[in-house]
Motif scaffolding. Structure first.
Motif, PDB file in Angstrom:
ATOM      1  N   THR A 255       0.929  -1.141  -0.041  1.00 25.14           N
ATOM      2  CA  THR A 255       0.113  -0.219   0.188  1.00 25.14           C
ATOM      3  C   THR A 255       0.740   0.723   0.242  1.00 25.14           C
ATOM      4  O   THR A 255       2.013   1.112   0.240  1.00 25.14           O
ATOM      5  CB  THR A 255      -0.739  -0.064   1.148  1.00 25.14           C
ATOM      6  OG1 THR A 255      -0.392   0.354   2.202  1.00 25.14           O
ATOM      7  CG2 THR A 255      -1.677  -1.303   1.468  1.00 25.14           C
ATOM      8  N   ILE A 256       0.380   1.849  -0.318  1.00 19.96           N
ATOM      9  CA  ILE A 256       1.194   3.271  -0.393  1.00 19.96           C
ATOM     10  C   ILE A 256       0.141   4.180   0.248  1.00 19.96           C
ATOM     11  O   ILE A 256      -1.853   4.307   0.705  1.00 19.96           O
ATOM     12  CB  ILE A 256       0.986   4.657  -1.600  1.00 19.96           C
ATOM     13  CG1 ILE A 256       2.221   3.516  -2.224  1.00 19.96           C
ATOM     14  CG2 ILE A 256       0.928   6.105  -1.196  1.00 19.96           C
ATOM     15  CD1 ILE A 256       3.417   4.182  -1.972  1.00 19.96           C
ATOM     16  N   GLU A 257       0.156   4.915   1.865  1.00 18.45           N
ATOM     17  CA  GLU A 257      -0.641   5.775   2.375  1.00 18.45           C
ATOM     18  C   GLU A 257       0.223   6.868   2.685  1.00 18.45           C
ATOM     19  O   GLU A 257       1.074   7.335   2.892  1.00 18.45           O
ATOM     20  CB  GLU A 257      -0.143   5.137   4.902  1.00 18.45           C
ATOM     21  CG  GLU A 257      -1.178   3.563   4.807  1.00 18.45           C
ATOM     22  CD  GLU A 257      -1.076   3.457   6.655  1.00 18.45           C
ATOM     23  OE1 GLU A 257      -0.864   5.049   7.024  1.00 18.45           O
ATOM     24  OE2 GLU A 257      -0.895   2.138   6.094  1.00 18.45           O
ATOM     25  N   ILE A 258      -0.987   7.834   2.416  1.00 12.55           N
ATOM     26  CA  ILE A 258      -1.204   9.051   2.368  1.00 12.55           C
ATOM     27  C   ILE A 258      -1.393   9.949   3.797  1.00 12.55           C
ATOM     28  O   ILE A 258      -2.891   9.842   4.845  1.00 12.55           O
ATOM     29  CB  ILE A 258      -1.594  10.167   1.223  1.00 12.55           C
ATOM     30  CG1 ILE A 258      -1.004   9.139   0.046  1.00 12.55           C
ATOM     31  CG2 ILE A 258      -1.773  11.388   1.925  1.00 12.55           C
ATOM     32  CD1 ILE A 258      -2.277   8.606  -0.064  1.00 12.55           C
ATOM     33  N   GLY A 259      -0.183  10.399   4.864  1.00 13.47           N
ATOM     34  CA  GLY A 259      -1.060  10.749   5.706  1.00 13.47           C
ATOM     35  C   GLY A 259       0.346  10.871   6.607  1.00 13.47           C
ATOM     36  O   GLY A 259       1.312  11.011   6.985  1.00 13.47           O
ATOM     37  N   ASP A 260       0.120  10.970   8.495  1.00 14.24           N
ATOM     38  CA  ASP A 260       0.462  10.725   9.399  1.00 14.24           C
ATOM     39  C   ASP A 260       1.868   9.304   9.246  1.00 14.24           C
ATOM     40  O   ASP A 260       1.328   8.867   8.934  1.00 14.24           O
ATOM     41  CB  ASP A 260      -0.039  10.972  11.108  1.00 14.24           C
ATOM     42  CG  ASP A 260      -0.457  12.500  10.433  1.00 14.24           C
ATOM     43  OD1 ASP A 260      -0.021  13.680   9.722  1.00 14.24           O
ATOM     44  OD2 ASP A 260      -1.311  12.807  11.487  1.00 14.24           O
ATOM     45  N   VAL A 261       2.921   9.717  10.757  1.00 13.80           N
ATOM     46  CA  VAL A 261       3.576   8.354  10.752  1.00 13.80           C
ATOM     47  C   VAL A 261       2.177   6.813  10.450  1.00 13.80           C
ATOM     48  O   VAL A 261       1.139   7.356  11.521  1.00 13.80           O
ATOM     49  CB  VAL A 261       3.955   8.373  12.198  1.00 13.80           C
ATOM     50  CG1 VAL A 261       5.371   6.971  11.458  1.00 13.80           C
ATOM     51  CG2 VAL A 261       5.681   9.150  11.075  1.00 13.80           C
ATOM     52  N   PRO A 262       2.448   6.131  10.197  1.00 14.88           N
ATOM     53  CA  PRO A 262       1.271   5.027   9.583  1.00 14.88           C
ATOM     54  C   PRO A 262       0.758   4.214  11.093  1.00 14.88           C
ATOM     55  O   PRO A 262       1.886   4.200  12.327  1.00 14.88           O
ATOM     56  CB  PRO A 262       2.051   3.986   8.577  1.00 14.88           C
ATOM     57  CG  PRO A 262       2.762   4.884   7.934  1.00 14.88           C
ATOM     58  CD  PRO A 262       3.367   5.982   8.850  1.00 14.88           C
ATOM     59  N   ALA A 263      -0.379   3.736  11.611  1.00 17.25           N
ATOM     60  CA  ALA A 263      -0.599   2.866  12.799  1.00 17.25           C
ATOM     61  C   ALA A 263       0.182   1.963  13.236  1.00 17.25           C
ATOM     62  O   ALA A 263      -0.682   1.435  13.798  1.00 17.25           O
ATOM     63  CB  ALA A 263      -2.048   3.421  12.386  1.00 17.25           C
ATOM     64  N   ALA A 264       0.909   1.184  11.837  1.00 15.23           N
ATOM     65  CA  ALA A 264       1.234   0.325  11.908  1.00 15.23           C
ATOM     66  C   ALA A 264       2.414   0.455  12.475  1.00 15.23           C
ATOM     67  O   ALA A 264       3.683  -0.899  13.425  1.00 15.23           O
ATOM     68  CB  ALA A 264       1.561  -0.521  10.673  1.00 15.23           C
ATOM     69  N   VAL A 265       3.293   1.381  12.976  1.00 16.62           N
ATOM     70  CA  VAL A 265       4.133   0.797  14.103  1.00 16.62           C
ATOM     71  C   VAL A 265       4.023   2.975  15.485  1.00 16.62           C
ATOM     72  O   VAL A 265       5.174   2.348  15.895  1.00 16.62           O
ATOM     73  CB  VAL A 265       5.615   1.664  12.759  1.00 16.62           C
ATOM     74  CG1 VAL A 265       6.000   1.194  12.340  1.00 16.62           C
ATOM     75  CG2 VAL A 265       5.398   2.889  12.166  1.00 16.62           C
ATOM     76  N   ARG A 266       3.116   2.605  15.271  1.00 11.07           N
ATOM     77  CA  ARG A 266       2.382   3.732  16.830  1.00 11.07           C
ATOM     78  C   ARG A 266       2.405   2.616  17.996  1.00 11.07           C
ATOM     79  O   ARG A 266       1.198   1.923  17.151  1.00 11.07           O
ATOM     80  CB  ARG A 266       1.941   4.732  16.362  1.00 11.07           C
ATOM     81  CG  ARG A 266       2.424   5.233  15.087  1.00 11.07           C
ATOM     82  CD  ARG A 266       1.113   6.403  14.372  1.00 11.07           C
ATOM     83  NE  ARG A 266       0.768   8.063  15.421  1.00 11.07           N
ATOM     84  CZ  ARG A 266       1.027   8.429  15.179  1.00 11.07           C
ATOM     85  NH1 ARG A 266       2.008   9.563  14.415  1.00 11.07           N
ATOM     86  NH2 ARG A 266       1.093   9.402  16.332  1.00 11.07           N
ATOM     87  N   ALA A 267       1.982   3.610  19.330  1.00 10.73           N
ATOM     88  CA  ALA A 267       1.833   2.609  19.844  1.00 10.73           C
ATOM     89  C   ALA A 267       0.536   3.588  19.967  1.00 10.73           C
ATOM     90  O   ALA A 267       0.153   4.300  19.393  1.00 10.73           O
ATOM     91  CB  ALA A 267       2.677   2.720  21.177  1.00 10.73           C
ATOM     92  N   ALA A 268      -0.554   2.601  20.503  1.00 14.00           N
ATOM     93  CA  ALA A 268      -1.735   3.569  20.888  1.00 14.00           C
ATOM     94  C   ALA A 268      -1.912   3.979  22.887  1.00 14.00           C
ATOM     95  O   ALA A 268      -1.363   2.843  23.656  1.00 14.00           O
ATOM     96  CB  ALA A 268      -3.047   1.969  20.822  1.00 14.00           C
TER      97      ALA A 268
END
Length: 288
Positions: A255-268
């Protein structure tokens, strides 16, 4: 991947290799949560307090900061320069190596390494030293280290130039137009827009032209959670390549994501609370 430096357009790119933090430290990192508990269990509370008088206070600070942290809040930084070598060694055992790691190319040509600990949302950040600046080594609590967020905003190009497609291209031009439109419309904090190449027919000519147009960025991140995920910044602001891989490292979702740092590598938010509770249990069991 070759990582570019936008502040020095006439300089050569340099090849960078993604290594986990601590790779040169005789394997100190790579300890799992269970391994950390095993390391602590070999020492009594009184012995730990005597050998590591400052570590308990540092761990308490971390637990309190984790409990207070939220995704939309600024990150919290904590220096570990005050700890002794023994304390830092035990801290390494407790932190271990979590799911997400990566590197960030800095404008001064140094490289920052980021490594999430086994306590999700608690990161170790190391910046290599050189003649112009000392090395840095600190802990950071947040959804993603600030150095990653800053690199994603500060240097990528705010627009892309859409040139004529190569012979044989099928769908790259409308994809580039969509990316450009979403780049211009995105505001920090908004949900990302995802373009799924697994469902969209794109041939080799399309993908080569897409890659050449977007260019390379300064951030490489890797997640080893429920399956591997590779997140690469492109040279265009807000535009990321996000690939989920199978056991053979072949993309199963591209995929290409257009946005902030992708959620796949962010803590919730729930990660901060869980990590605060886990760290509190360690403190209670082994330092009191």
């Amino acid at each position: 991947m070759r990582v570019g430096y936008w502040t020095k357009p006439d300089s050569d790119d340099i090849e960078m290799t993604l290594l986990p933090i601590g790779a040169g430290d005789a394997g100190r990192f790579g300890v799992t949560g269970a391994g950390a508990i095993a390391a602590l269990a070999t020492r009594g509370g009184e012995e730990l307090t005597r050998q590591c008088p400052l570590l308990a206070g540092t761990l308490t600070q971390l637990a309190e900061a984790l409990a207070a942290q939220r995704v939309d809040a600024p990150t919290s930084l904590l220096s570990i320069d005050h700890l002794s070598e023994t304390e830092r060694s035990l801290l390494d055992d407790i932190l271990g190596e979590g799911e997400v790691s990566g590197i960030v190319a800095l404008p001064d040509r140094r490289v920052a390494q980021v490594q999430e600990s086994v306590l999700a949302g608690l990161w170790r950040v190391r910046i290599e030293g050189d003649a112009d600046g000392p090395a840095r080594d600190y802990l950071e609590i947040g959804s993603i280290p600030a150095i990653v967020s800053r690199a994603a905003q500060d240097f990528p190009a705010p627009d892309i130039e859409i040139t004529a497609p190569p012979a044989g291209a099928m769908n790259v031009q409308p994809v580039l137009a969509e990316i450009r439109e979403r780049m211009a419309a995105h505001q920090i904090g908004q949900p990302s827009h995802v373009i799924n190449f697994t469902l969209l027919p794109m041939n080799e000519a399309d993908m080569d032209h897409l890659a050449a147009t977007l260019g390379n960025g300064a951030i490489q991140l890797w997640s080893r959670g429920y399956g591997s995920c590779r997140v690469l910044a492109t040279g265009a602001r807000y535009v990321w390549s996000v690939q989920f891989l199978n056991a053979m490292d072949a993309p199963i979702l591209d995929t290409i994501e257009i946005g902030d740092v992708p959620a796949a590598v962010r803590a919730a938010d729930e990660d901060f609370q869980d990590s605060a509770e886990r760290l509190g249990e360690i403190i209670e069991a082994y330092f009191r």
